[in-house]
Design a protein around this motif. Structure first.
Motif, PDB file in Angstrom:
ATOM      1  N   THR A  80       0.866  -1.176  -0.185  1.00 54.91           N
ATOM      2  CA  THR A  80      -0.044   0.041   0.013  1.00 54.91           C
ATOM      3  C   THR A  80       0.871   1.165   0.167  1.00 54.91           C
ATOM      4  O   THR A  80       1.840   1.512   0.921  1.00 54.91           O
ATOM      5  CB  THR A  80      -1.006  -0.028   1.376  1.00 54.91           C
ATOM      6  N   GLN A  91       0.951  10.638  -2.031  1.00 51.93           N
ATOM      7  CA  GLN A  91      -0.067  10.823  -3.076  1.00 51.93           C
ATOM      8  C   GLN A  91       0.698  10.891  -4.330  1.00 51.93           C
ATOM      9  O   GLN A  91       1.721  11.625  -4.677  1.00 51.93           O
ATOM     10  CB  GLN A  91      -0.728  12.025  -2.734  1.00 51.93           C
ATOM     11  N   ASN A  97      -0.632  10.261 -11.086  1.00 53.71           N
ATOM     12  CA  ASN A  97      -0.726   8.996 -11.806  1.00 53.71           C
ATOM     13  C   ASN A  97       0.165   7.873 -11.385  1.00 53.71           C
ATOM     14  O   ASN A  97       1.378   7.903 -11.897  1.00 53.71           O
ATOM     15  CB  ASN A  97      -0.641   9.315 -13.357  1.00 53.71           C
ATOM     16  N   TRP A 111       0.795  -1.196 -10.363  1.00 58.32           N
ATOM     17  CA  TRP A 111      -0.234  -0.572  -9.954  1.00 58.32           C
ATOM     18  C   TRP A 111      -1.487  -1.057 -10.080  1.00 58.32           C
ATOM     19  O   TRP A 111      -1.763  -1.466 -11.258  1.00 58.32           O
ATOM     20  CB  TRP A 111      -0.246   0.902 -10.143  1.00 58.32           C
ATOM     21  N   ASP A 112      -2.494  -1.559  -9.208  1.00 60.02           N
ATOM     22  CA  ASP A 112      -3.611  -2.129  -9.397  1.00 60.02           C
ATOM     23  C   ASP A 112      -4.742  -1.417  -8.778  1.00 60.02           C
ATOM     24  O   ASP A 112      -5.827  -1.872  -8.370  1.00 60.02           O
ATOM     25  CB  ASP A 112      -3.425  -3.535  -8.462  1.00 60.02           C
ATOM     26  N   GLY A 113      -4.463  -0.114  -8.699  1.00 62.45           N
ATOM     27  CA  GLY A 113      -5.856   0.829  -8.468  1.00 62.45           C
ATOM     28  C   GLY A 113      -5.659   1.342  -6.915  1.00 62.45           C
ATOM     29  O   GLY A 113      -5.048   0.809  -6.019  1.00 62.45           O
ATOM     30  N   GLU A 114      -5.958   2.720  -6.913  1.00 62.96           N
ATOM     31  CA  GLU A 114      -5.951   3.474  -5.628  1.00 62.96           C
ATOM     32  C   GLU A 114      -4.507   3.461  -5.069  1.00 62.96           C
ATOM     33  O   GLU A 114      -3.815   3.908  -6.063  1.00 62.96           O
ATOM     34  CB  GLU A 114      -7.154   3.040  -4.743  1.00 62.96           C
ATOM     35  N   SER A 115      -4.328   3.052  -4.118  1.00 66.19           N
ATOM     36  CA  SER A 115      -2.947   2.855  -3.333  1.00 66.19           C
ATOM     37  C   SER A 115      -2.415   1.393  -3.239  1.00 66.19           C
ATOM     38  O   SER A 115      -1.547   1.374  -2.624  1.00 66.19           O
ATOM     39  CB  SER A 115      -3.033   3.514  -2.017  1.00 66.19           C
ATOM     40  N   THR A 116      -2.972   0.607  -4.196  1.00 66.17           N
ATOM     41  CA  THR A 116      -2.702  -0.931  -4.187  1.00 66.17           C
ATOM     42  C   THR A 116      -1.457  -1.275  -5.109  1.00 66.17           C
ATOM     43  O   THR A 116      -1.755  -0.832  -6.517  1.00 66.17           O
ATOM     44  CB  THR A 116      -3.814  -1.671  -4.285  1.00 66.17           C
ATOM     45  N   TRP A 117      -0.480  -1.666  -4.818  1.00 67.64           N
ATOM     46  CA  TRP A 117       0.553  -2.182  -5.536  1.00 67.64           C
ATOM     47  C   TRP A 117       0.645  -3.897  -5.247  1.00 67.64           C
ATOM     48  O   TRP A 117       0.500  -4.313  -4.397  1.00 67.64           O
ATOM     49  CB  TRP A 117       1.826  -1.324  -5.414  1.00 67.64           C
ATOM     50  N   ASN A 135      -6.286   1.604 -17.013  1.00 70.84           N
ATOM     51  CA  ASN A 135      -7.759   1.143 -16.186  1.00 70.84           C
ATOM     52  C   ASN A 135      -7.440  -0.357 -15.397  1.00 70.84           C
ATOM     53  O   ASN A 135      -7.340  -1.256 -15.913  1.00 70.84           O
ATOM     54  CB  ASN A 135      -8.875   0.815 -16.932  1.00 70.84           C
TER      55      ASN A 135
END
Length: 508
Positions: A16, A20, A23, A49-55, A195
């Protein structure tokens, strides 16, 4: 933290991010270094990167036992992505999946054949469901994978995203003319607005294929005709954006069986191809095969000298012409690369009966014996587009007018190509090369001391003219269904009272 994993099976770490970013896809590079305690082997795996703050980072152990220590890094440094550490313990597991037992495919430098990591030779027998990633549902993919595995296919050529900049349709996998979207800005010729939800669905599709021992062949962004011929984005994507996306594909799908098709259906010289190849070379810790697939009217040897290039694939057009000499010409190019005809005529393309039935089997054996020893490829019109139904419009020349994707799945020729993998199962086919000197001009393949294969398109006679270093025992096979028709020993002239195709296999 510590975890238990199994050899060659994908394992996932989740992080996580704390900072900020405008992109995350374009602004951050992160990776994990894995070190095997017992052997000292190090592997780098990029994060995605898998969306929002997830890696996430995906990893597969190349060792059957022991402990892997891992540590994470990022640029710019992010306390959620960098400085994390842990241990992974490997335990053997009973599994029927050949890629989990034998490891992923690779092509040793200077060689032309596929091998599993444990040294077992392999022959690719591929299908071309190009549009599956952005048109198929998981349920449809399961139908597809069950059918293709039963027939013998072990690879599937995929456009990783819908490439046409000017395509219009509902954002849907269940509506006519619909397609899912991997990058929001692809219509403008860019790959910056990724996306993650799209790729989460593609994850499911890839896992289904691999569970059926079908290797995804990932083509990043197509360079030629595309889906409906509406200006494919591949030729206009910048080098930086294309290379970054290649790294993303390696991060997301590189810890499972894969083949990387850096360029598809062009001349191989678009701006992103060479940078993309280098990016894969750097980040693919498993050295899975990387190559280029050309349109019919281009010379198929761009970047022949690049160390990242393992194979070259030609294409022979779509009007039911047999052109094995195209493969033979590629065989002579140096430095040595593996080769195949990556796209023969699609079955029933443009007109019922075109390239249909045994035409496909004969084409595959022609290409094999001409030197395409990496493997063979099949395609069905309307299946490659994943055509929704017979009222969905595509240009007449490139579809089977009478079929949707599901009906195209049943075209007769797919059986004749798929069965080739079953005929080759267990054969010592590593290092096989085209052969005519042992066969009195009959098309054949040889591995000295281990294997001789003679293809008889219309039966007739065959004789081993130079038996030195050739096994004496032989079997006769019907290449249309793999039926064993007889066995014997010796090199006397053999005659088959038939005009039907036969394959002679000399092997101990």
């Amino acid at each position: 933290m510590s975890s238990i994993i199994h050899p060659w099976q994908q394992f996932e770490l989740t992080f996580t991010s704390q900072n900020q970013y405008d992109n995350p896809y374009t602004d951050v590079t992160a990776y994990v270094r894995f070190q095997h305690e017992e052997s000292g082997v190090e592997l780098l795996r990029p994060a995605f990167w898998d969306g929002e703050s997830t890696w996430k980072v995906r990893f597969a152990s190349t060792k059957d036992s022991g402990c892997w220590q891992w540590e994470s890094f990022s640029a710019p440094r992010d306390p959620g992505l960098a400085g994390q550490m842990g241990s992974i313990y490997v335990e053997p597991a009973k599994t029927s999946n050949r890629f989990h037992r034998r490891g992923f495919w690779h092509i040793p430098k200077g060689h032309r054949n596929l091998y599993h990591a444990d040294g077992t030779p392999a022959l690719m027998v591929a299908d071309t469901p190009w549009a599956l990633p952005w048109r198929a549902t998981p349920e449809q993919c399961e139908i597809y994978a069950q059918d293709r595995r039963a027939k013998g296919f072990n690879a599937a050529l995929l456009m990783s995203i819908m490439p046409d900049r000017n395509a219009i349709g509902p954002r849907s996998r269940t509506e006519r003319d619909g397609f899912d979207v991997g990058f929001e800005d692809l219509p403008t010729g860019h790959l910056n607005q990724l996306n993650p939800g799209y790729f989460q669905v593609v994850d499911q599709l890839a896992e289904i294929l691999v569970s059926h021992e079908i290797v995804p062949v990932w083509q990043p962004v197509f360079h030629g005709y595309g889906w409906k011929g509406l200006q494919a984005a591949g030729p206009v994507i910048s080098s930086m954006e294309y290379a970054r996306y290649c790294r993303y594909l390696v991060a997301r799908y590189g810890a499972m069986p894969a083949i990387w098709l850096v360029s598809g259906d062009g001349d191989g010289l678009a701006p992103g191809v060479d940078p993309g190849g280098w990016e894969i070379e750097w980040w693919d810790a498993y050295r899975q095969p990387t190559g280029i697939h050309y349109a019919p009217h281009y010379d198929p040897w761009a970047y022949q000298d690049r160390p990242w290039l393992d194979f070259q694939w030609c294409q022979t057009g779509h009007t039911a012409e047999h052109v094995p000499q195209r493969v033979a010409v590629m065989w002579e190019k140096r430095p040595v690369k593996a080769i195949a005809n990556g796209e023969p005529t699609y079955e029933n393309i443009g007109a019922p009966g075109r390239g249909a039935g045994w035409w496909q089997g004969h084409e595959a054996w022609n290409n094999l014996t001409a030197g395409g020893t990496m493997g063979v490829v099949y395609g069905a019109a309307s299946l490659w587009q994943w055509r929704f139904d017979t009222s969905e419009e595509h240009q007449d020349w490139c579809m089977a007018r009478q079929a949707d994707w599901r009906q195209a799945l049943d075209f007769e020729g797919s059986r004749y190509v798929g069965v080739i993998s079953k005929i080759f199962e267990g054969l010592p086919c590593g290092e096989m090369i085209p052969d005519y000197k042992h066969t009195l001009s009959r098309p054949g393949l040889v591995v000295p001391g281990k294997l001789l294969i003679i293809y008889l398109p219309q039966g007739g006679s065959a004789r081993v003219a130079q038996p030195e270093n050739i096994p004496q025992n032989f079997r006769v096979v019907d290449p249309r269904d793999g039926t064993l028709l007889g066995t014997g020993s010796g090199f006397d002239a053999l005659h088959f009272e038939t005009d039907q195709p036969r394959v002679l296999i000399f092997v101990d």
